[in-house]
Design an enzyme around this catalytic site. Structure first.
Site, PDB file in Angstrom:
ATOM      1  N   ASP A 336       0.839  -1.195   0.000  1.00 35.63           N
ATOM      2  CA  ASP A 336       0.000   0.000   0.000  1.00 35.63           C
ATOM      3  C   ASP A 336       0.880   1.253   0.000  1.00 35.63           C
ATOM      4  O   ASP A 336       1.887   1.312   0.722  1.00 35.63           O
ATOM      5  CB  ASP A 336      -0.895  -0.028   1.241  1.00 35.63           C
ATOM      6  CG  ASP A 336      -1.870   1.113   1.298  1.00 35.63           C
ATOM      7  OD1 ASP A 336      -2.626   1.290   0.330  1.00 35.63           O
ATOM      8  OD2 ASP A 336      -1.868   1.841   2.308  1.00 35.63           O
ATOM      9  N   GLU A 373       1.760  -0.158  -4.968  1.00 37.21           N
ATOM     10  CA  GLU A 373       0.686   0.750  -5.355  1.00 37.21           C
ATOM     11  C   GLU A 373       1.302   2.107  -5.703  1.00 37.21           C
ATOM     12  O   GLU A 373       1.910   2.753  -4.848  1.00 37.21           O
ATOM     13  CB  GLU A 373      -0.333   0.932  -4.241  1.00 37.21           C
ATOM     14  CG  GLU A 373      -1.460   1.881  -4.644  1.00 37.21           C
ATOM     15  CD  GLU A 373      -2.203   2.500  -3.465  1.00 37.21           C
ATOM     16  OE1 GLU A 373      -3.323   2.986  -3.676  1.00 37.21           O
ATOM     17  OE2 GLU A 373      -1.648   2.509  -2.349  1.00 37.21           O
TER      18      GLU A 373
END
Length: 605
Positions: A336, A373
């Site tokens: 993330d 990401e």
């Protein structure tokens, strides 16, 4: 007019006895007197004259060949071609001809040996937001407990599966999806063609999205706890499905015992200057913890701390390693906001830590898949091999949105014709090795974006064209749960609707398209491993071909009215046995006849 062709795959590359034979095709009236291949040996520029081959590749096409040794130098082999006449020179690279040498990171690149995860390019991923995919029955203790959610300053809310999603309380509203529900739906996913799963966070956290981690070492009871993840892992193994988890290492949640904002555990860093975890966060002189992008419920982790580094990735039993070991045996991590992980409240030494996370994972499983990401340009992480791949927003999703939906990632107007779209996508790919391109994580949408169907707006008839593009462009396709049956929705929370399991609420034609494209990709080596050449890109029409050895897959995307397109003479299309695979269109010689708002596919093997 001089033309050139090269792709970093067979038949242009051949590996024999520790040597790589590299071939360039040329055609035209004014062939160069000499062709030089510029390549690198341990970052030093080398020039090697290529030999003209006596046999013709195709009508009017001449091949030039050179070989480099594979028993020396770095695995990433970068090269470009220098064409020489008596009074001038031109260069040829992935972006075509140029009057001057291409930049190092814009040359052809191939990884030999390829040390990345070998399984990834053959997969079809499916992203699941666990609370909204499938709910198991009967419910187990702890799955439907109501508690106070501090970030929203309210009790969480439990809704029936068919209740509509509303803007109120997006992070505190639960529908009861869980991991056993995913287990029950594995036969559906297999029939769809899915071979790998990416789950949004499953670890204990108070929100529905679970990006505010409370415990990195246990699965949230609402999802069924650790035992449910173990059941899912065993069932995915039996179904020969891969499974990767979401690693949220940029920040923890405020309720994590390390931070403990609400003093539930006693020694949290938020209120105890002597806490053993105090230096795991970054505090201002007045004692305020720095939060990720201003979200106080998400205090940012500070990787200056040796203790934090040991806990997250370096220690023998670190979080990164723990879930890749027995009994879990996960196949990788999605990181993330990978670009924001760092020190001192920011991204200082980010590449160092992201690369170290990858290395820690691969110390347990050399074939672990690490995908970052990045909504922006991810190439510096990839060029430095800090990650295996990235969520390909910049190289796939956003150009596709811009071309088919006529809006950018902020939903602002974007007038992009096919030529601009091709230039954008080709320029992005040019910075990556061929193997990296094949592992890029391609999506039409995700939990962080509006659904593609909604983003299209008045252009929703172009939806099937986007689906075809997803399965045929270089990279591994990932389906966001529900897209295949026509789920719509704007930004969070509306892009996170419960899956409509009632078939009356599903788009059966769209589902059938996804299934057909999955089958086509599964039987096509060119779609999984081939090079990509854009053949035509003007106004509303975008045509490209995927190439691997003798196989060709031709893809034509038309966002406009029905039309005819005359393709140039093209040795890559010198095949007589084209078979129509998908979409409305005809291929007759060099002429394409395309229906409106369609994508058509032909294959020749």
């Amino acid at each position: 007019m001089l033309k050139a062709w090269h792709l970093p795959v067979a038949p242009f590359l051949q590996e024999r006895k520790e040597r790589l034979y590299i071939t360039l095709w040329l055609a035209g009236d004014d062939l160069p007197e000499k062709v030089i291949m510029r390549h690198e040996l341990d970052n030093e520029e080398m020039q090697l004259e290529m030999k003209r081959q006596s046999a013709s590749v195709a009508k009017g096409v001449i091949a030039f060949r050179a070989a480099i040794g594979l028993n020396e130098g770095q695995p990433r082999r970068r090269y470009a071609f220098k064409l020489l006449w008596k009074d001038r020179q031109r260069w040829f690279s992935p972006q075509g001809f140029c009057a001057y040498p291409p930049a190092r990171l814009e040359m052809f690149a191939v990884d030999l040996p390829d040390e990345g995860p070998q399984w990834v390019q053959d997969q079809i991923f499916y992203q699941i937001f666990p609370d909204r995919f499938a709910r198991s029955e009967p419910r187990k203790p702890g799955q439907d407990n109501v508690y106070y959610y501090h970030a929203a300053q309210r009790d969480i809310e439990l809704r029936d599966w068919d209740a509509p999603v509303t803007a109120e309380g997006g992070g505190s509203t639960f529908y009861g999806g869980d991991l056993d529900g995913i287990c029950e739906k594995l036969p559906y996913l297999k029939k769809l063609g899915v071979t790998a799963l990416y789950l949004n966070p499953v670890f204990s956290a108070p929100s529905v999205h679970k990006y505010d981690t409370q415990d990195y070492r246990h699965v949230d009871p609402q999802f069924g706890g650790d035992e449910a993840l173990l059941r899912l892992r065993e069932k995915t193994h039996k179904a020969q499905m891969k499974l990767i988890l979401d690693g949220v290492f940029n920040h923890s949640g405020e309720t994590h015992p390390w931070f403990d904002r609400h003093k539930a555990h006693g020694k949290g860093a938020s209120h105890d200057p002597r806490s053993p975890w105090r230096d795991w966060y970054n505090f201002s002189p007045d004692g305020h913890a720095l939060a990720w992008l201003g979200y106080d419920s998400l205090p940012k982790l500070d990787f200056r701390s040796a203790g934090l580094v040991n806990e997250i990735y370096e220690g023998e039993n670190s979080i990164v390693k723990y879930w890749l070991n027995e009994p879990w045996r996960m196949d990788g991590w999605r990181l993330d906001v990978a670009h924001m992980i760092g020190e001192a409240g920011g991204a200082k030494n980010n590449l160092v830590h992201v690369a170290a996370i990858s290395q820690a994972a691969k110390a347990v499983n050399p074939q672990a898949y690490i995908v970052g990401e990045h909504f922006g340009d991810a190439r510096q992480w990839l060029q430095n091999d800090a990650e295996d791949a990235a969520m390909n927003y910049r190289g796939f999703s956003i150009p596709v949105w811009s071309f088919l939906a006529c809006v950018d990632n902020q939903n602002e107007p974007q007038q992009l014709d096919a030529a601009d779209c091709a230039a954008w996508m080709n320029q992005y790919r040019a910075g990556l090795s061929h193997q990296q391109q094949l592992r890029m994580f391609n999506q039409l949408d995700s939990h962080d974006t509006p659904r593609f169907k909604t983003r299209l707006g008045k252009y929703v008839s172009r939806l099937p064209a986007g689906v075809v593009w997803l399965f045929t462009w270089p990279g591994v396709p990932c389906i966001y749960y529900g897209d295949e049956v026509g789920v719509d929705g704007d930004h969070d929370p509306f892009c996170r609707k419960p899956f409509p399991w009632d078939k009356k609420q599903q788009d059966g034609d769209l589902l059938a398209l996804y299934q057909r494209m999955a089958r086509l990709r599964r039987r096509s080596r060119a779609l999984r491993a081939g090079g990509c050449q854009v053949l035509y890109a003007e106004e509303d029409v975008f045509v490209f071909v995927r190439v691997y050895q003798r196989e060709r897959v031709l893809v034509a995307i038309n966002r406009g009215a029905a039309c005819e397109v005359a393709l140039a003479e093209e040795p890559l299309l010198d095949k007589a046995n084209w078979q129509h695979q998908e979409g409305e269109g005809e291929l007759a010689g060099q002429t394409l006849k395309l229906s409106a708002n369609t994508a058509a596919v032909w294959r020749s093997a």
